[in-house]
Design an enzyme around this catalytic site. Structure first.
Site, PDB file in Angstrom:
ATOM      1  N   VAL A 122      -2.670 -13.362   8.483  1.00 14.03           N
ATOM      2  CA  VAL A 122      -2.975 -14.788   8.583  1.00 14.03           C
ATOM      3  C   VAL A 122      -2.420 -15.277   9.910  1.00 14.03           C
ATOM      4  CG1 VAL A 122      -3.176 -15.307   6.117  1.00 14.03           C
ATOM      5  CG2 VAL A 122      -0.934 -15.385   7.199  1.00 14.03           C
ATOM      6  N   SER A 123      -3.137 -16.236  10.511  1.00 13.54           N
ATOM      7  CA  SER A 123      -2.795 -16.682  11.858  1.00 13.54           C
ATOM      8  C   SER A 123      -1.611 -17.625  11.912  1.00 13.54           C
ATOM      9  CB  SER A 123      -4.009 -17.364  12.505  1.00 13.54           C
ATOM     10  OG  SER A 123      -5.078 -16.463  12.580  1.00 13.54           O
ATOM     11  N   THR A 124      -1.381 -18.383  10.838  1.00 10.34           N
ATOM     12  CA  THR A 124      -0.258 -19.316  10.838  1.00 10.34           C
ATOM     13  C   THR A 124       0.618 -19.060   9.623  1.00 10.34           C
ATOM     14  OG1 THR A 124      -1.361 -21.032   9.531  1.00 10.34           O
ATOM     15  CG2 THR A 124      -1.712 -21.093  11.923  1.00 10.34           C
ATOM     16  N   GLN A 138      -0.600 -20.550   6.278  1.00 11.87           N
ATOM     17  CA  GLN A 138      -1.687 -19.929   5.540  1.00 11.87           C
ATOM     18  C   GLN A 138      -1.139 -18.942   4.519  1.00 11.87           C
ATOM     19  OE1 GLN A 138      -3.856 -18.434   8.960  1.00 11.87           O
ATOM     20  NE2 GLN A 138      -5.469 -19.942   8.622  1.00 11.87           N
TER      21      GLN A 138
END
Length: 187
Positions: A9-11, A14
């Site tokens: 997940v990018s952040t 998330q």
């Protein structure tokens, strides 16, 4: 042959639960997960650990192609490296596997479409920011301000030895905002 899962997940906000469940259901006994790491970054700690862990005959399983890489060139290079090491690849959402010629061809096509989608998103974002600027609006996240009493209280709490994260909780501000108003460098 072991099925090894990779989720990303990018952040940090998330959630990786959907990917994790899908990988478990696909038979992955071990799953490597990167949290808060963009797919465009060259260094992804858990991906690097997974790559070291893989053995000839293993299979790398991802929930979706873009979890492994954001651009066609790097994605195909990574999968080519896996194949060269005798490691297969499978993407659950797209139903792609590299165990046959058709799967390899579909992988190339699908990764090209994933790259196209990413490029279009960047173009739309850039156009939206330019339009906002042309209309006198500042694009991006709004700046958070603290009232004078919060700034004063933050300085008092800092003088008492509290950490910025604790100060933020007490005055109702994020740690980043506290750092900015106290003139501290982010850690």
């Amino acid at each position: 042959m072991a099925s090894i899962g990779y989720a990303r997940v990018s952040t940090v906000e998330q959630n990786v639960d959907l990917q994790h469940a899908a990988l478990r259901n696909a038979g992955c006994k071990r799953i490597f997960m990167d949290h808060g790491v963009s797919g465009t970054r060259a260094k992804r700690p858990e991906l690097d650990k997974m790559l070291e862990h893989l053995r000839d005959g293993d299979e790398v399983v991802v929930w979706k192609l873009d979890r492994l890489g954001r651009n066609t060139r790097s994605l195909l290079a990574l999968i080519d490296d896996l194949e060269g090491r005798g490691v297969h690849f499978r993407s659950l959402t797209e139903g792609i596997t590299t165990t046959g010629a058709m799967g390899k061809a579909m992988l190339t096509v699908m990764s090209a479409f994933a790259q196209l989608e990413r490029d279009q998103l960047v173009e739309r974002t850039t156009a939206g920011m330019a339009a906002a600027e042309a209309n006198g609006r500042k694009a991006g996240r709004r700046e958070v301000t603290m009232g004078d009493w919060k700034v004063k209280r933050a300085h008092e709490l800092k003088a008492q030895g509290l950490k910025p994260s604790d100060i933020g909780k007490l005055i109702g501000a994020s740690r980043a905002t506290v750092y900015r108003y106290l003139g501290l460098g982010a850690d």
